[in-house]
Scaffold this motif. Structure first.
Motif, PDB file in Angstrom:
ATOM      1  N   LYS A 133      32.136  10.353 -16.039  1.00 53.93           N
ATOM      2  CA  LYS A 133      32.140  11.726 -15.393  1.00 53.93           C
ATOM      3  C   LYS A 133      30.935  13.089 -16.463  1.00 53.93           C
ATOM      4  O   LYS A 133      30.020  13.108 -15.428  1.00 53.93           O
ATOM      5  CB  LYS A 133      33.526  12.237 -16.102  1.00 53.93           C
ATOM      6  N   GLN A 134      30.147  12.648 -17.720  1.00 52.80           N
ATOM      7  CA  GLN A 134      29.457  13.473 -18.203  1.00 52.80           C
ATOM      8  C   GLN A 134      27.833  13.697 -16.666  1.00 52.80           C
ATOM      9  O   GLN A 134      26.999  14.259 -17.066  1.00 52.80           O
ATOM     10  CB  GLN A 134      28.979  12.754 -19.860  1.00 52.80           C
ATOM     11  N   CYS A 135      27.697  12.147 -16.471  1.00 51.41           N
ATOM     12  CA  CYS A 135      26.425  11.552 -15.524  1.00 51.41           C
ATOM     13  C   CYS A 135      26.403  12.101 -14.278  1.00 51.41           C
ATOM     14  O   CYS A 135      25.756  11.481 -13.614  1.00 51.41           O
ATOM     15  CB  CYS A 135      25.588  10.660 -16.210  1.00 51.41           C
ATOM     16  N   ARG A 136      28.019  12.285 -13.936  1.00 54.80           N
ATOM     17  CA  ARG A 136      28.477  12.484 -12.322  1.00 54.80           C
ATOM     18  C   ARG A 136      27.844  10.939 -11.761  1.00 54.80           C
ATOM     19  O   ARG A 136      26.952  10.552 -10.624  1.00 54.80           O
ATOM     20  CB  ARG A 136      27.616  13.800 -12.128  1.00 54.80           C
ATOM     21  N   GLN A 137      28.636  10.330 -12.364  1.00 58.46           N
ATOM     22  CA  GLN A 137      28.292   8.919 -12.237  1.00 58.46           C
ATOM     23  C   GLN A 137      26.833   7.754 -11.443  1.00 58.46           C
ATOM     24  O   GLN A 137      26.530   7.305 -11.116  1.00 58.46           O
ATOM     25  CB  GLN A 137      28.753   8.620 -10.693  1.00 58.46           C
ATOM     26  N   THR A 138      26.207   9.109 -12.350  1.00 55.91           N
ATOM     27  CA  THR A 138      24.459   8.636 -11.913  1.00 55.91           C
ATOM     28  C   THR A 138      23.949   7.757 -13.163  1.00 55.91           C
ATOM     29  O   THR A 138      23.160   6.633 -12.916  1.00 55.91           O
ATOM     30  CB  THR A 138      23.316   9.368 -11.949  1.00 55.91           C
ATOM     31  N   GLY A 139      24.597   7.256 -14.143  1.00 60.65           N
ATOM     32  CA  GLY A 139      24.174   6.854 -15.240  1.00 60.65           C
ATOM     33  C   GLY A 139      23.181   6.564 -15.905  1.00 60.65           C
ATOM     34  O   GLY A 139      22.456   6.869 -16.691  1.00 60.65           O
ATOM     35  N   PHE A 140      22.108   8.538 -15.564  1.00 57.91           N
ATOM     36  CA  PHE A 140      21.429   8.977 -16.063  1.00 57.91           C
ATOM     37  C   PHE A 140      22.267  10.658 -16.582  1.00 57.91           C
ATOM     38  O   PHE A 140      22.406  11.336 -15.761  1.00 57.91           O
ATOM     39  CB  PHE A 140      19.416   9.056 -15.150  1.00 57.91           C
ATOM     40  N   ARG A 141      20.886  10.720 -16.957  1.00 53.95           N
ATOM     41  CA  ARG A 141      21.298  12.605 -17.874  1.00 53.95           C
ATOM     42  C   ARG A 141      19.720  12.693 -18.296  1.00 53.95           C
ATOM     43  O   ARG A 141      19.704  12.688 -19.481  1.00 53.95           O
ATOM     44  CB  ARG A 141      22.475  13.043 -18.963  1.00 53.95           C
ATOM     45  N   GLY A 142      19.422  14.100 -17.674  1.00 52.48           N
ATOM     46  CA  GLY A 142      18.104  14.715 -18.232  1.00 52.48           C
ATOM     47  C   GLY A 142      17.107  13.830 -18.284  1.00 52.48           C
ATOM     48  O   GLY A 142      16.949  12.268 -17.801  1.00 52.48           O
ATOM     49  N   ARG A 143      15.337  14.455 -18.405  1.00 51.38           N
ATOM     50  CA  ARG A 143      14.689  13.449 -18.232  1.00 51.38           C
ATOM     51  C   ARG A 143      14.074  14.144 -19.639  1.00 51.38           C
ATOM     52  O   ARG A 143      13.414  14.276 -20.105  1.00 51.38           O
ATOM     53  CB  ARG A 143      13.823  13.892 -16.691  1.00 51.38           C
ATOM     54  N   THR A 144      13.000  12.584 -19.476  1.00 49.79           N
ATOM     55  CA  THR A 144      11.794  12.785 -20.875  1.00 49.79           C
ATOM     56  C   THR A 144      10.326  12.029 -20.445  1.00 49.79           C
ATOM     57  O   THR A 144      10.317  11.648 -18.991  1.00 49.79           O
ATOM     58  CB  THR A 144      12.088  11.564 -22.043  1.00 49.79           C
ATOM     59  N   GLY A 145       9.389  12.696 -21.038  1.00 49.59           N
ATOM     60  CA  GLY A 145       7.378  12.299 -20.410  1.00 49.59           C
ATOM     61  C   GLY A 145       7.390  10.953 -21.142  1.00 49.59           C
ATOM     62  O   GLY A 145       7.816  10.533 -21.976  1.00 49.59           O
ATOM     63  N   ILE A 146       6.518   9.478 -20.334  1.00 47.56           N
ATOM     64  CA  ILE A 146       5.931   8.471 -20.282  1.00 47.56           C
ATOM     65  C   ILE A 146       4.074   8.675 -20.260  1.00 47.56           C
ATOM     66  O   ILE A 146       4.093   9.894 -18.847  1.00 47.56           O
ATOM     67  CB  ILE A 146       6.363   7.493 -19.503  1.00 47.56           C
ATOM     68  N   HIS A 147       3.392   8.531 -21.049  1.00 49.00           N
ATOM     69  CA  HIS A 147       2.199   8.999 -21.687  1.00 49.00           C
ATOM     70  C   HIS A 147       1.330   7.909 -21.602  1.00 49.00           C
ATOM     71  O   HIS A 147       1.111   6.860 -21.290  1.00 49.00           O
ATOM     72  CB  HIS A 147       1.853  10.064 -22.294  1.00 49.00           C
ATOM     73  N   GLU A 148      -0.172   8.370 -20.694  1.00 45.00           N
ATOM     74  CA  GLU A 148      -1.279   8.116 -20.825  1.00 45.00           C
ATOM     75  C   GLU A 148      -2.850   8.334 -21.474  1.00 45.00           C
ATOM     76  O   GLU A 148      -2.538   9.935 -20.126  1.00 45.00           O
ATOM     77  CB  GLU A 148      -1.559   7.014 -19.744  1.00 45.00           C
ATOM     78  N   LEU A 149      -2.569   8.076 -22.546  1.00 48.06           N
ATOM     79  CA  LEU A 149      -3.728   9.111 -23.216  1.00 48.06           C
ATOM     80  C   LEU A 149      -5.118   8.430 -23.248  1.00 48.06           C
ATOM     81  O   LEU A 149      -5.222   7.631 -23.602  1.00 48.06           O
ATOM     82  CB  LEU A 149      -3.265   9.923 -24.628  1.00 48.06           C
ATOM     83  N   LEU A 150      -6.511   9.289 -22.226  1.00 50.52           N
ATOM     84  CA  LEU A 150      -7.596   7.925 -22.027  1.00 50.52           C
ATOM     85  C   LEU A 150      -8.561   9.773 -23.596  1.00 50.52           C
ATOM     86  O   LEU A 150      -8.451  10.681 -22.620  1.00 50.52           O
ATOM     87  CB  LEU A 150      -8.730   8.600 -21.423  1.00 50.52           C
ATOM     88  N   SER A 151      -9.254   9.315 -24.340  1.00 49.95           N
ATOM     89  CA  SER A 151     -10.098   9.962 -25.161  1.00 49.95           C
ATOM     90  C   SER A 151     -11.721   9.743 -25.352  1.00 49.95           C
ATOM     91  O   SER A 151     -11.638   8.616 -24.421  1.00 49.95           O
ATOM     92  CB  SER A 151      -9.860   9.808 -26.665  1.00 49.95           C
ATOM     93  N   LEU A 152     -11.815  10.686 -24.107  1.00 54.32           N
ATOM     94  CA  LEU A 152     -13.560  10.737 -23.658  1.00 54.32           C
ATOM     95  C   LEU A 152     -14.511   9.980 -25.189  1.00 54.32           C
ATOM     96  O   LEU A 152     -15.373  10.626 -25.823  1.00 54.32           O
ATOM     97  CB  LEU A 152     -14.233  10.853 -22.445  1.00 54.32           C
ATOM     98  N   ASP A 153     -14.666   8.728 -25.686  1.00 53.13           N
ATOM     99  CA  ASP A 153     -14.772   7.685 -27.148  1.00 53.13           C
ATOM    100  C   ASP A 153     -16.976   7.909 -25.851  1.00 53.13           C
ATOM    101  O   ASP A 153     -17.197   7.476 -25.267  1.00 53.13           O
ATOM    102  CB  ASP A 153     -14.724   6.737 -27.680  1.00 53.13           C
ATOM    103  N   GLU A 154     -17.480   7.243 -27.158  1.00 56.53           N
ATOM    104  CA  GLU A 154     -19.107   6.749 -26.352  1.00 56.53           C
ATOM    105  C   GLU A 154     -18.762   5.414 -25.563  1.00 56.53           C
ATOM    106  O   GLU A 154     -19.822   5.925 -24.860  1.00 56.53           O
ATOM    107  CB  GLU A 154     -19.966   6.249 -27.985  1.00 56.53           C
TER     108      GLU A 154
END
Length: 574
Positions: free
Chosen positions: A498-519
């Motif tokens: 009931k808390q997640c309206r039967q979806t199994g999920f509640r809210g979102r979070t980020g996943i990231h890929e960080l490219l630093s420009l080195d030499e």
């Protein structure tokens, strides 16, 4: 309607038992009938059968309203008038129209785990049990006049009448005035308010009003996934659309061109900004309302799902005095929110910060924000040229849409400004190729760009119902988990409650890929390497891909393997 796992106890209405007056006695006491009327009615009831109240109405002794109000007092059940019926009857799965008509029942509303219904005979335990079994909900009866229920079932939401519009010219003043009148009717106002009000309970980010042959479909985007709701009947679609356009200060007479507007409203004690967009379709105007709810937005990088090592590197890029820092990803991946969080972290008191946005979604304290207006030629490029004369330290560009904007951003970075912006690319390395396609030379990219953050949003598992899951050996290998954990390490999967309206999920979070420009990366760019080769070099030096960063969140129990695969499918296909 989702069936509940456990049956609810039946709702019983107390019969007129010991200590409670019968209906005839109550009417006598109220002076509605006399003893002779009651005797006649009892005799007629013996001959014809049926409920005493119905017989009294048929004999013309009392009104239908008298009987309903007496029943309400006798059974201690609230009385509801036709004016209090909803504009649109809520749909309850499994509840057939024939059943409603034959038993004089009209659904009023569904709230949490309860179904409210108007009934002519609220003491009918058989009907109450049937309603409970079909809906899977607790049922609360209300007394209503039979004629009101019959009329509502025959012509639901008849207060909003679209008839008569067919004969009006779509461009005529009469048609526009008629639309305005319809949009100002109380039932339409209630309906639009109900549609907008639902976003708070559903935690929706967008409302979609889509016209089709069978009516206007109402859909909500929750945690990035579309969910269907009710269908507004065709004859009411124009009135609902016009109401939204009026609230957004749009031209309701213009139905052939796209329009954009904004609605500021208060819903359930919260201030909401709705960004409204309309586009013409073959069946009418499709309307999307983007919900901008300041109370639900987190302007903190720490709360946005950054891994500790990624956040440390990102903060290092933000601390640089000049250069370009890009955030990439598809629409709806949280790029702008990340930039806002980055700006909120910077010190606006000791630095002059100016943004150029289309539109300005949230107003940030101490920061000069410029709204692009292409109609008066205030484009990203023109605004950027002007703000460079404002002596800013930090510039945020809502989006690099063309080569001219990109060139000015590069020049700004080279002349001592920190520039933050977004690009629509799937990977961090893809942003470099996109800049080249926009006409920025490789040597300018290596001189100006400090780093690129690719981002996606994954749904987070509901903490109330998520369940442990041991991946099979095949799943362990193909998913990439083998790089991060031993075989047999449990992860979690969605269940639904009931808390997640039967979806199994509640809210979102980020996943990231960080490219630093080195030499190494700069050398690869100058050598004309493509995105795959640049990505390979960065990965060898420790950069985690979006999928790999997501796997760390899977192991932490924040999301599931299937959800991660859904969000990073484009990267895997590439």
């Amino acid at each position: 309607m989702t069936q509940l796992a456990e049956p609810l106890e039946p709702v019983l209405v107390d019969p007129p038992a010991a200590g409670r007056l019968r209906l005839g006695e109550m009417l006598l006491q109220a002076g509605k009938i006399n003893h002779r009327d009651l005797e006649r009615a009892l005799n007629a009831q013996q001959e014809m059968g049926g409920m005493l109240g119905k017989v009294l109405v048929q004999l013309g002794v009392v009104s239908e309203l008298d009987i309903s109000q007496a029943l309400s007092r006798q059974l201690n059940v609230p009385f509801v008038t036709a004016e209090e019926f909803p504009t649109l009857m809520p749909e309850v799965e499994g509840l057939l129209p024939d059943f409603l008509v034959s038993h004089n029942v009209y659904p009023l509303r569904v709230e949490d785990d309860r179904l409210d219904v108007a009934m002519a005979v609220p003491q009918d335990d058989f009907v109450l049990r049937a309603l409970r079994m079909v809906s899977g909900l607790e049922v609360r009866p209300f007394v209503a006049n039979v004629s009101d229920i019959e009329r509502a079932l025959a012509q639901p939401a008849q207060e909003v009448d679209g008839e008569g519009m067919e004969g009006l010219d779509g461009d005529s003043g009469d048609f526009v005035e008629h639309l305005k009148d319809l949009a100002s009717e109380a039932p339409v106002i209630r309906l639009v308010n109900a549609i907008v009000g639902r976003v708070i309970d559903m935690r929706a980010s967008d409302i979609h009003l889509e016209p089709f042959d069978d009516g206007m479909h109402v859909r909500y985007r929750v945690d990035g996934v579309i969910h269907s709701s009710e269908i507004v009947p065709p004859k009411h679609s124009a009135a609902v659309g016009s109401r939204v356009k009026l609230l957004a200060h749009l031209d309701i007479a213009e139905r052939r061109l796209p329009q954009d507007g904004r609605i500021k409203t208060r819903v359930k004690g919260r201030e909401l900004d709705l960004r409204v967009s309309t586009v013409p379709t073959v069946h009418g105007e499709s309307i999307v309302m983007r919900v901008l709810d300041r109370a639900s937005v987190r302007f903190s990088l720490v709360d946005m799902g950054f891994a500790t090592d990624t956040l440390e590197k990102f903060n290092g890029l933000l601390a640089k005095p000049h250069g370009i820092l890009l955030v990439t990803g598809p629409t709806g991946s949280g790029k702008t929110t990340t930039l806002y969080a980055a700006l909120a972290k910077l010190d606006s008191e000791t630095q002059k910060i100016i943004t150029v946005e289309d539109p300005v979604e949230y107003q940030l304290e101490g920061i000069n924000q410029i709204q692009v207006h292409s109609q008066i030629n205030l484009t990203f490029a023109n605004a950027l040229r002007s703000i460079l004369r404002q002596d800013p330290d930090i510039i945020m560009i809502g989006e690099m849409r063309d080569g001219e904007t990109a060139q000015i951003a590069v020049q700004s970075a080279l002349t001592g400004h920190l520039v933050l912006s977004t690009l629509h690319t799937n990977t961090a390395a893809g942003a470099i190729i996109r800049l080249k396609d926009m006409g920025v030379e490789g040597y300018l990219i290596t001189s100006s760009v400090n780093g690129i953050l690719a981002q996606r949003l994954v749904r987070t598992l509901c903490n109330e119902c998520k369940a442990p899951h041991i991946p099979s050996e095949t799943e362990w290998k193909t998913s990439g988990l083998s790089r991060f954990c031993e075989l047999g390490t449990p992860v979690y999967k969605p269940v639904g409650c009931k808390q997640c309206r039967q979806t199994g999920f509640r809210g979102r979070t980020g996943i990231h890929e960080l490219l630093s420009l080195d030499e190494k990366i700069r050398t690869a760019i100058l050598q004309g390497k493509d995105a795959v080769e640049i990505n390979t070099i960065a990965a060898r030096d420790g950069m985690l891909s979006l999928h790999e960063d997501g796997l760390r969140k899977v192991l932490a129990g924040a999301t599931s393997l299937d959800e991660l695969a859904r969000v990073t499918q484009d990267q895997n296909d590439a």
